[in-house]
Design a protein around this motif. Structure first.
Motif, short mmCIF file in Angstrom:
data_model
loop_
_atom_site.label_atom_id
_atom_site.label_comp_id
_atom_site.label_asym_id
_atom_site.label_seq_id
_atom_site.Cartn_x
_atom_site.Cartn_y
_atom_site.Cartn_z
N PRO A 1 61.33 91.67 42.75
CA PRO A 1 61.38 91.58 41.28
C PRO A 1 60.77 92.80 40.59
O PRO A 1 61.31 93.29 39.59
N ALA A 2 59.66 93.33 41.15
CA ALA A 2 59.05 94.52 40.54
C ALA A 2 60.01 95.70 40.60
O ALA A 2 60.17 96.45 39.62
N MET A 3 60.67 95.87 41.74
CA MET A 3 61.62 96.98 41.87
C MET A 3 62.84 96.77 40.98
O MET A 3 63.34 97.71 40.36
N ALA A 4 63.30 95.52 40.90
CA ALA A 4 64.49 95.24 40.08
C ALA A 4 64.20 95.54 38.61
O ALA A 4 65.04 96.11 37.91
N PRO B 1 68.62 96.13 39.24
CA PRO B 1 68.91 95.49 40.52
C PRO B 1 69.97 96.21 41.35
O PRO B 1 70.04 96.02 42.57
N GLU B 2 70.78 97.08 40.74
CA GLU B 2 71.90 97.67 41.49
C GLU B 2 71.45 98.67 42.55
O GLU B 2 72.22 99.01 43.45
N LEU B 3 70.20 99.14 42.48
CA LEU B 3 69.71 100.09 43.49
C LEU B 3 69.11 99.38 44.70
O LEU B 3 68.79 100.02 45.70
N LEU B 4 68.93 98.06 44.59
CA LEU B 4 68.24 97.35 45.67
C LEU B 4 69.21 96.91 46.76
O LEU B 4 70.39 96.73 46.51
N PRO B 5 68.68 96.71 47.98
CA PRO B 5 69.55 96.29 49.08
C PRO B 5 70.05 94.87 48.88
O PRO B 5 69.40 94.06 48.21
N PRO B 6 71.21 94.54 49.45
CA PRO B 6 71.83 93.23 49.24
C PRO B 6 71.18 92.11 50.05
O PRO B 6 71.42 90.95 49.77
N ASP B 7 70.37 92.44 51.05
CA ASP B 7 69.80 91.42 51.92
C ASP B 7 68.28 91.51 51.92
O ASP B 7 67.66 91.87 52.90
N PRO B 8 67.67 91.17 50.75
CA PRO B 8 66.24 91.41 50.59
C PRO B 8 65.37 90.65 51.59
O PRO B 8 64.32 91.16 51.99
N PRO C 1 60.71 107.76 55.40
CA PRO C 1 62.16 107.48 55.54
C PRO C 1 62.45 106.11 56.15
O PRO C 1 63.46 105.49 55.84
N ILE C 2 61.55 105.64 57.03
CA ILE C 2 61.72 104.30 57.61
C ILE C 2 61.60 103.25 56.51
O ILE C 2 62.41 102.32 56.41
N LEU D 1 64.03 99.76 51.68
CA LEU D 1 63.79 99.52 50.25
C LEU D 1 64.96 99.87 49.36
O LEU D 1 65.07 99.35 48.25
N VAL D 2 65.82 100.78 49.81
CA VAL D 2 66.84 101.33 48.92
C VAL D 2 68.22 100.98 49.44
O VAL D 2 68.48 101.04 50.64
#
Lengths: 206, 206
Positions: A142-145, A150-157, A197-198, A203-204
């Motif tokens: 939620p903080a990242m969204a 939300p469109e930058l976040l991965p689909p399988d959180p 990078p890991i 995260l992205v």
């Protein structure tokens, strides 16, 4: 203020004071002697209570560990440092915060204490899992969204969050417990640049 | 044959037989009761020797753990499966081998036993670090260099190797010890696909 209020309540003040004394004694002994090196009897002696009371309030030494180990990490407090101005570089910023906090705390880090005993104490493993979930993973997305959309976040959180926890606990284990070189002796900034990078893979959205 | 030969040697045969009995008893008890739940006395009883002999031969319960836990993983045996025909996909192949072996072995996996007690037993942490280095990291780079040519490998193998060990021990910890979902309950192939890019970050020159 709250302490004083509790003390004034009379009969319950005794119980609350006893619990606090036991918790303080346990915190101090777990940090100095480790979980295995601390007995219920030592805790009772330090807290100046009967050992039976320790078991009465906390059930077992594991129950007491779960009660006293808290993780003060609050993603909202580290929020601006971790989130930054854009999602670019979030892996490096998260790695830097993580390494700074753990390097500073050393063996006294509460999560490290849990991590050390999680392998042999199921109650510690459960408590560690709960803290990772409640303090790190649940607030993270939620903080990242809200920061990036939300469109930058991965689909399988859920899976990505678990992999993030896996990466961070693995790093803690090798750097602080196993002390595997050069990961253990390298300056925090070097490790942060290698781990970044890991973390970004998790995260992205790719 | 070797066993018979040893037995015929007389005085030394007694020592070797005693050591083997103690090691067999320890292996079985560590696997069924865990390290903390096993005492030197239990091991001696099972091996039908005096507890003092256990300490005489192995120094301590930790020394005995280090003696009995071996990792039969041999990178040369898994070599063709991990290396494949080209470096492409090496992360996925390594992840599949790793997950298959660990999923099959469950709690009896020797490295998992070491990992569980490494947090509280420095001898176990040292032994685990040594096994990771000698069985996994030291043979890995030469095997990859001879299969693909050295120009595809990363320039900092020591740090990359430590990060690889960090990723794999972190995965073992979260999937098998902490049982953090969905990483714990997901099918091996799903996890392998998620872990593969992390492993490739360490294995392949970018």
């Amino acid at each position: 203020m709250r302490e004083d209020g509790a003390r004034r309540r009379g009969p319950r003040a005794g119980e609350s004071g006893t619990r606090s004394s036991i918790e303080a004694a346990a915190r101090s002994l777990f940090a100095s002697r480790g979980f295995a090196g601390t007995t219920v009897r030592m805790i009772a002696l330090r807290a100046e209570v009967d050992p039976a009371l320790v078991l009465h309030y906390f059930g077992s030494k594991s129950g007491l560990l779960a009660a006293v180990v808290d993780w003060t990490f609050d993603i909202d407090r580290a929020r601006s440092e971790i989130l930054g101005r854009s999602i670019d570089g979030i892996g490096l910023r998260l790695a830097r915060v993580f390494l700074r906090v753990w390097d500073d705390a050393g063996d006294a880090h509460p999560i490290l204490l849990l991590l050390r005993v999680a392998g042999t104490e199921p109650a510690a493993a459960d408590h560690l899992t709960r803290l990772l979930r409640e303090r790190l993973l649940d607030p993270l997305w939620p903080a990242m969204a809200s920061a990036y959309g939300p469109e930058l976040l991965p689909p399988d959180p859920a899976m990505r969050g678990a992999l993030l926890a896996s990466t961070l606990t693995g790093l803690a284990l090798t750097r602080y417990v196993l002390r595997l070189d050069p990961l253990s002796s390298a300056p925090a900034e070097d490790v942060a640049r290698h781990i970044a990078p890991i973390l970004e893979l998790q995260l992205v959205r790719r």
